[in-house]
Design a protein around this motif. Sequence first.
Motif, PDB file in Angstrom:
ATOM      1  N   GLY A   5      37.495  43.720  52.871  1.00 21.52           N
ATOM      2  CA  GLY A   5      36.262  43.235  53.464  1.00 21.52           C
ATOM      3  C   GLY A   5      36.222  41.714  53.495  1.00 21.52           C
ATOM      4  N   PRO A   6      35.121  41.144  53.964  1.00 19.31           N
ATOM      5  CA  PRO A   6      34.996  39.686  53.974  1.00 19.31           C
ATOM      6  C   PRO A   6      34.936  39.122  52.567  1.00 19.31           C
ATOM      7  N   LYS A   7      35.563  37.992  52.378  1.00 14.88           N
ATOM      8  CA  LYS A   7      35.591  37.355  51.066  1.00 14.88           C
ATOM      9  C   LYS A   7      34.258  36.661  50.819  1.00 14.88           C
ATOM     10  N   LEU A   8      33.594  37.030  49.745  1.00 15.14           N
ATOM     11  CA  LEU A   8      32.279  36.494  49.433  1.00 15.14           C
ATOM     12  C   LEU A   8      32.380  35.463  48.318  1.00 15.14           C
ATOM     13  N   SER A   9      31.416  34.565  48.312  1.00 14.60           N
ATOM     14  CA  SER A   9      31.329  33.593  47.232  1.00 14.60           C
ATOM     15  C   SER A   9      30.835  34.276  45.966  1.00 14.60           C
ATOM     16  N   ARG A  10      31.006  33.605  44.845  1.00 11.09           N
ATOM     17  CA  ARG A  10      30.595  34.187  43.572  1.00 11.09           C
ATOM     18  C   ARG A  10      29.076  34.311  43.481  1.00 11.09           C
ATOM     19  N   PHE A  11      28.347  33.570  44.321  1.00 13.71           N
ATOM     20  CA  PHE A  11      26.893  33.663  44.310  1.00 13.71           C
ATOM     21  C   PHE A  11      26.395  34.933  44.983  1.00 13.71           C
ATOM     22  N   PHE A  12      27.222  35.548  45.839  1.00 20.45           N
ATOM     23  CA  PHE A  12      26.835  36.751  46.559  1.00 20.45           C
ATOM     24  C   PHE A  12      27.491  38.001  45.988  1.00 20.45           C
ATOM     25  N   ARG A  13      28.303  37.852  44.960  1.00 19.43           N
ATOM     26  CA  ARG A  13      28.959  38.999  44.339  1.00 19.43           C
ATOM     27  C   ARG A  13      28.213  39.386  43.073  1.00 19.43           C
ATOM     28  N   PRO A  14      28.200  40.686  42.729  1.00 25.25           N
ATOM     29  CA  PRO A  14      27.588  41.077  41.454  1.00 25.25           C
ATOM     30  C   PRO A  14      28.394  40.551  40.277  1.00 25.25           C
ATOM     31  N   ALA A  15      27.737  40.415  39.158  1.00 27.36           N
ATOM     32  CA  ALA A  15      28.399  39.883  37.959  1.00 27.36           C
ATOM     33  C   ALA A  15      29.503  40.819  37.495  1.00 27.36           C
ATOM     34  N   ASP A  16      30.622  40.224  37.109  1.00 32.00           N
ATOM     35  CA  ASP A  16      31.756  41.021  36.637  1.00 32.00           C
ATOM     36  C   ASP A  16      31.451  41.635  35.280  1.00 32.00           C
ATOM     37  N   LYS A  17      31.951  42.845  35.091  1.00 31.67           N
ATOM     38  CA  LYS A  17      31.784  43.517  33.807  1.00 31.67           C
ATOM     39  C   LYS A  17      32.733  42.921  32.775  1.00 31.67           C
ATOM     40  N   GLN A  18      32.226  42.769  31.562  1.00 30.28           N
ATOM     41  CA  GLN A  18      33.046  42.237  30.486  1.00 30.28           C
ATOM     42  C   GLN A  18      33.747  43.390  29.779  1.00 30.28           C
ATOM     43  N   GLY A  19      35.048  43.351  29.773  1.00 32.56           N
ATOM     44  CA  GLY A  19      35.811  44.416  29.135  1.00 32.56           C
ATOM     45  C   GLY A  19      37.270  44.333  29.545  1.00 32.56           C
ATOM     46  N   PHE A  20      38.052  45.280  29.096  1.00 30.87           N
ATOM     47  CA  PHE A  20      39.469  45.326  29.434  1.00 30.87           C
ATOM     48  C   PHE A  20      39.634  45.720  30.899  1.00 30.87           C
ATOM     49  N   LYS A  21      40.606  45.112  31.560  1.00 27.12           N
ATOM     50  CA  LYS A  21      40.783  45.296  32.990  1.00 27.12           C
ATOM     51  C   LYS A  21      42.219  45.685  33.305  1.00 27.12           C
ATOM     52  N   VAL A  22      42.408  46.066  34.552  1.00 25.46           N
ATOM     53  CA  VAL A  22      43.746  46.299  35.088  1.00 25.46           C
ATOM     54  C   VAL A  22      44.047  45.187  36.083  1.00 25.46           C
ATOM     55  N   GLY A  23      45.314  44.869  36.241  1.00 29.10           N
ATOM     56  CA  GLY A  23      45.684  43.748  37.088  1.00 29.10           C
ATOM     57  C   GLY A  23      46.799  44.089  38.054  1.00 29.10           C
ATOM     58  N   TYR A  24      46.798  43.369  39.181  1.00 28.93           N
ATOM     59  CA  TYR A  24      47.856  43.464  40.190  1.00 28.93           C
ATOM     60  C   TYR A  24      48.398  42.055  40.395  1.00 28.93           C
ATOM     61  N   ILE A  25      49.654  41.839  39.999  1.00 30.47           N
ATOM     62  CA  ILE A  25      50.289  40.529  40.072  1.00 30.47           C
ATOM     63  C   ILE A  25      51.333  40.581  41.186  1.00 30.47           C
ATOM     64  N   VAL A  26      51.187  39.717  42.175  1.00 32.48           N
ATOM     65  CA  VAL A  26      52.114  39.656  43.310  1.00 32.48           C
ATOM     66  C   VAL A  26      53.011  38.440  43.122  1.00 32.48           C
ATOM     67  N   PHE A  27      54.325  38.671  43.027  1.00 37.78           N
ATOM     68  CA  PHE A  27      55.298  37.604  42.867  1.00 37.78           C
ATOM     69  C   PHE A  27      55.844  37.178  44.221  1.00 37.78           C
ATOM     70  N   GLU A  28      56.452  35.989  44.228  1.00 39.21           N
ATOM     71  CA  GLU A  28      57.085  35.498  45.444  1.00 39.21           C
ATOM     72  C   GLU A  28      58.422  36.183  45.696  1.00 39.21           C
ATOM     73  N   SER A  29      59.081  36.615  44.620  1.00 37.90           N
ATOM     74  CA  SER A  29      60.409  37.209  44.740  1.00 37.90           C
ATOM     75  C   SER A  29      60.431  38.569  44.045  1.00 37.90           C
ATOM     76  N   PRO A  30      61.143  39.559  44.594  1.00 37.80           N
ATOM     77  CA  PRO A  30      61.235  40.864  43.921  1.00 37.80           C
ATOM     78  C   PRO A  30      61.968  40.811  42.586  1.00 37.80           C
TER      79      PRO A  30
END
Length: 282
Positions: free
Chosen positions: A98-123
């Motif tokens: 979707g459209p990228k929103l500013s932090r003022f228009f996004r709901p507050a992030d939940k505090q807790g453990f998260k999952v991540g997706y890390i994209v590298f430049e090289s395989p």
Amino acid sequence: MAPSKKKHANNKACVIPGGFTVLSLQFSASSAAQHKLYVKEHKVRAEKSSHRPLDRTLFVLNVPPYCAEHVVKRLFSQFGDVQSVELRDHPGSSKHLGPKLSRFFRPADKQGFKVGYIVFESPSSIAAAKSHPLSEPLVVSTEEHPVTTGVQKWIQQYTDSFVQPDHLQKIVDTFMEVHDKRKEEEAERQKREAELQQEDEEGWVKVTRGNKGTKARPHSEAANQKTLQKELRKKKRKELMNFYTWQHRNTQKEHIAELRKKFEEDKQRIALLRAQRKFRPY
């Protein structure tokens, strides 16, 4: 010989069932406690987003709350150049659809453990991260890059919550420009569809020939609105009957009276037919 074997064994990567590689995470060099991260190459057939290439994306589990996206990017930069980092509460499709929103228009992030997706430049960075030994922890907070926690972190968040009016006005203006542009494009598209499917006085629709190989155009919102208006006009032409409850009740009474009258007439007719068919020899 025995100590050398043990040291050599500790320099190997730790792989657990499920294909996840365990990485040690240490908040600072003086910290005695360690945290565990579980990484795996991101391979999902249903993933069609270009933001998560299947050959350059690393999936990370159990990311602690004190690790923001810039901290995770710095930690994994030792395995290669990092293109982007995305932290989420739960695994799922990319949030960049979707459209990228500013932090003022996004709901507050939940505090807790998260999952991540890390994209590298090289395989090759994926293999480097998966082969990292468990005995060498990743240090979060260093002298060059300190990470605040506790009261200091709350003070910093409170200070960052104040925004200059000029900066906030610029963000709002940019958001409204993108919103107005999107609304204009939508209105123009509906106008074109309405012109293509415009009916004449006799109810005929002009059909134009599209480009070769194009698929049939589905029903648009403008066409559905025109069909609905046409049905409403048909209903208005019809006479409105039995609008009130007493009218409907009187109609039912008249109908029942007509049925009873017809029943009595049928009884008399049947009696007359029976009398005519009676046998009279004299």
